[in-house]
Design an enzyme around this catalytic site. Structure first.
Site: not given
Ligand code: MTE
Ligand code: LUZ
Ligand code: MOS
Length: 757
Positions: A226, A304, A707
């Site tokens: 991120e 958070r 998550e």
């Molecule tokens: N799933 C896979 N296979 N690989 C990833 O890196 N990241 C997770 C989740 N699932 C991840 C994953 C995280 S930290 C987040 S925030 C969400 O996917 C982001 O995708 P979304 O917003 O489309 O759910």
């Molecule tokens: N990233 C962010 C995050 O910038 N703000 C959020 O609230 C958050 N929450 C979950 C995972 N990534």
């Molecule tokens: Mo997920 S920790 O919001 O990339």
């Protein structure tokens, strides 16, 4: 629908940064990291390295034409150490050579002189020395101070939770090269094209429009990309810009381990008060976040934590404080759950302590205090469509918890060396970026004249299947076959200023934008069809399964013909749409508002067996009732839930980050840092979707899933602890995740004089 990436994944044809064919003259970068955690950088002598064959440059802070600054929320992070080093692995220089092997060889010839200073390694040390990333914050509801004396029971204690390595399969990396007229293109393994673009612009001192960042997909991010894809993108771009040659920089696993931040370790002081009937009256917690050496996204993670301070429970009086503490570790960063798992662990730890003190099962306290419809969170939002109790009760019944309890008790009666433990864990996770402004998504949809469709959104595919969901949403809105679509790479020239793909809201935000774009296109097509079919009103026109209907009757007009007609009529076949989550807001001055679009609920049941001679354990089962809303793709969603669960179990059990007294990560590979494998996985996993209503702010009613299920892993900690207490009831109650086999063994024989005789 199957994940659209499955075919290319299985055939090894999916394209990641390192699969992009290299251009002629490409150089390969290797990063020199600081060998010490804290010190004054006296001298970097790379004269010998430069003499080596194939070595073209050693780039340091002094080569930066713009600013040596990549901090996002707070500008406190240098790209290259200039005068001081702040963590082991902090980038000092980038060696560029004709091959990675040559660059690595040259790296060994660089002499770095550092005057070592004392490092601060824990959050509590930093707190004592008042080293903070940002001002501490407190969320309050009711008045906990005046309530303690009204409690029948008050418990206090400490809880610790360690960090966690992301272990994305694809390590961090970027490939950068010059376009014409001073423009740079960066292929980056990032969750946030915008952050890389901003970072490169700042480091090069050129405007954002000169920088194109492209992501086809990434091999996992889990939050680790991120904010932390930026340095590698910026370094590759800086080298390409100064050397005028393409530069590829892919971190080795060991470098990635050493140089990048992890999930934040936290330490907590908690105090919990209950009445006669086990109702929680008040809770107070002080959280110490180990942020590492720079802010990164730590202030947002801290936020958070504050939001999830009371977990899935109704607490009428609560005071939740969090300190973001600056230490000399790599800057800790986003990771799946983002500060919430730590907060929830602390609350469950407090419940465990109360249960142990009162000699009641934790489940009793948990069930009595679950959130109910209309309950107020400490940040003022009310629990709406609250499924906490429904998930719990459904899980309890469906997974026959009474019977399980009996089986566990029987087993424990019959066995002295092996003990079983059982736990329930209720989940409540808020969906939306806590920073309201980030809650926006975009989509660009082109219909080509042959009826095929191209979609670009702001979201990054990282294995979570978001592109499949985007495609489903578009196919449904236009009512045409999925084979007509291609989802293109995430690219800053097609989608500008996107929010990072994070906070589990990528599908909601960008999927909704895609639906908006498709609806606008559909309306135009209906207008053209209306004229063509000589209907009175476009509302009489419907596109259904690629056939155009007039007043409910199929006509001879097909999708392909209508698209061609639309182009001939000079009506645009492209649309760019923007979606911003309605309703949400937050006022930081009073720490109150309505920050989340909705909450995701669930309950996990976990049973384990501990081998009390060895201190090892097996997870017998994890069964959860999970609130997917009305899932638009259960295959993907169950996959997300199972994967997140495994990552959560790892976090709570065997994944331990050890740091030596000088601040160096002892582990830098997967032989020493253990993550769950198939043998460690629970023998039985069952995720049952709760029959819940489709939330209007979720994409097609399908709730965010990325998550939340990670936190079910917390259940494994307490199931193991319950089993251990069966073996040694006098055992000291240690609340210190991860509960590794080693810690388990040591705790089992704590105060066990008789057995050792
Ligand atoms: N799933 C896979 N296979 N690989 C990833 O890196 N990241 C997770 C989740 N699932 C991840 C994953 C995280 S930290 C987040 S925030 C969400 O996917 C982001 O995708 P979304 O917003 O489309 O759910
Ligand atoms: N990233 C962010 C995050 O910038 N703000 C959020 O609230 C958050 N929450 C979950 C995972 N990534
Ligand atoms: Mo997920 S920790 O919001 O990339």
């Amino acid at each position: 629908m199957k994940n659209i990436d499955s075919r290319s994944h299985v055939r090894g044809e999916s394209i990641y940064v390192n699969d992009i064919p290299v251009r002629e003259d490409t150089l390969f970068g290797v990063v020199l990291g600081s060998p010490v955690a804290h010190g004054k950088l006296k001298k970097v002598d790379f004269s010998e390295a430069l003499k080596m064959a194939g070595v073209e440059a050693v780039i340091t802070a002094s080569d930066i034409p713009g600013e040596n600054q990549i901090g996002s929320i707070i500008q406190d992070e240098e790209l290259f150490a200039d005068r001081e080093v702040h963590f082991v692995g902090m980038p000092v220089a980038l060696v560029c050579a004709r091959s990675e092997a040559l660059a690595r060889k040259a790296l060994a010839a660089i002499r770095v002189e550092i005057e070592e200073l004392r490092p601060i390694l824990t959050a509590r040390e930093a707190h004592a020395e008042k080293k903070f990333i940002c001002p501490s914050r407190t969320f309050r509801i009711g008045d906990s101070d005046s309530m303690w004396k009204k409690c029948a029971q008050v418990v206090e204690g400490q809880a610790e939770m360690g960090g966690q390595e992301h272990v994305y399969l694809e390590t961090q990396g970027a490939y950068a090269y010059m376009l014409e007229d001073g423009a740079v293109k960066v292929h980056s393994s990032t969750q946030a094209t915008k952050y890389v673009q901003v970072g490169v612009a700042r480091v090069l001192g050129i405007p954002m429009h000169k920088i194109e960042v492209d992501v086809n997909r990434i091999g996992g991010g889990f939050g680790g990309k991120e904010d932390q894809a930026t340095p590698w993108g910026a370094m590759a771009a800086l080298a390409a810009y100064t050397l005028r040659k393409p530069v590829k920089l892919i971190l080795s696993r060991a470098d990635d381990f050493t140089m990048t931040g992890k999930r934040h370790p936290y330490s907590f002081d908690f105090k919990l008060g209950l009445d006669q009937d086990l109702k929680i009256l008040c809770y107070q917690v002080e959280a110490f976040q180990n942020a590492g050496a720079a802010a990164d996204v730590s202030p947002a993670v801290m936020e958070r934590t504050l939001f999830h301070g009371t977990g899935s429970y109704h607490v009428p009086n609560a005071t939740i404080t969090c300190h973001s503490c600056r230490t000399h570790l790599p800057p800790n960063t986003a990771m799946r759950g983002f500060g919430a798992p730590q907060a929830m662990f602390a609350f469950e730890a407090a419940i465990m302590k109360a249960a142990a003190t009162l000699n009641v099962p934790p489940m009793e306290i948990q069930r009595k205090n679950l959130l109910q419809e209309g309950d107020r969170f400490p940040y003022d939002q009310l629990a709406a469509n609250c499924n906490a109790g429904t998930c719990w009760d459904t899980a309890y019944k469906k997974f026959a918890v009474e019977k399980l309890k009996k089986e566990v008790a029987d087993f424990n009666k019959k066995n002295s060396r092996f003990k079983k433990g059982l736990s329930l864990f209720p989940l409540c996770f808020g969906i939306s970026f806590t920073k309201t402004s980030l809650n926006q998504g975009r989509s660009l949809v082109h219909i080509y004249t042959d009826g095929s469709v191209s979609i670009t959104t702001g979201v990054v595919e990282m294995g979570q299947g978001v592109n499949t969901k985007i495609l489903q949403a578009a196919a449904k809105t236009l009512s045409i076959a999925p084979r007509r679509f291609t989802i293109h790479s995430t690219n800053t020239t097609r989608i500008a200023n996107p929010s990072p793909t994070a906070a589990s809201s990528g599908a909601d935000l960008n999927g909704k934008a895609t639906i908006m774009a498709c609806e606008a296109l559909r309306a135009r097509l209906q207008g053209v069809a209306c004229r063509e079919l000589k209907a009175q009103d476009p509302a009489q026109i419907e596109i259904r399964d690629e056939i155009i209907y007039l007043k409910g009757k199929a006509t001879a007009l097909t999708w392909e013909r209508l698209v061609a007609l639309t182009d001939e009529s000079r009506v645009p076949l492209s649309e760019h749409a923007h979606y911003a989550t309605p309703v949400i807001y937050f006022d930081k001055t009073v720490e109150k508002g309505h920050p989340f679009a909705y909450h995701v609920y669930g309950t996990a049941v976990t049973a384990v067996t501990v081998d009390c001679l060895r201190g090892t354990y097996e997870i017998d089962l994890v069964k959860a009732v999970h609130d997917f809303g009305s899932s638009m793709n259960l295959d993907i969603d169950i996959g997300q839930a199972e994967g997140a669960l495994m990552q959560g179990i790892g976090l709570m059990t065997i994944e331990e980050l050890l740091i030596d007294p000088k601040g160096k990560h002892i582990y830098n590979n997967l032989a020493s840092y253990k993550i769950p494998d198939i043998y460690f996985a629970p023998k039985e996993v069952e995720i049952v979707p709760l029959d819940s209503h489709p939330d209007a702010l979720a994409l097609l009613g399908s709730k965010a899933v990325g998550e939340p299920p990670l936190m079910y892993g917390i259940g494994s900690y307490f199931a193991i602890l319950m089993a251990m207490r069966e073996f040694n009831p006098k055992m000291k109650l240690q609340l210190w995740a991860p509960l590794t086999h080693q810690k388990c063994l040591l705790s089992l024989y704590d105060d066990y004089g008789d057995l050792l005789k």
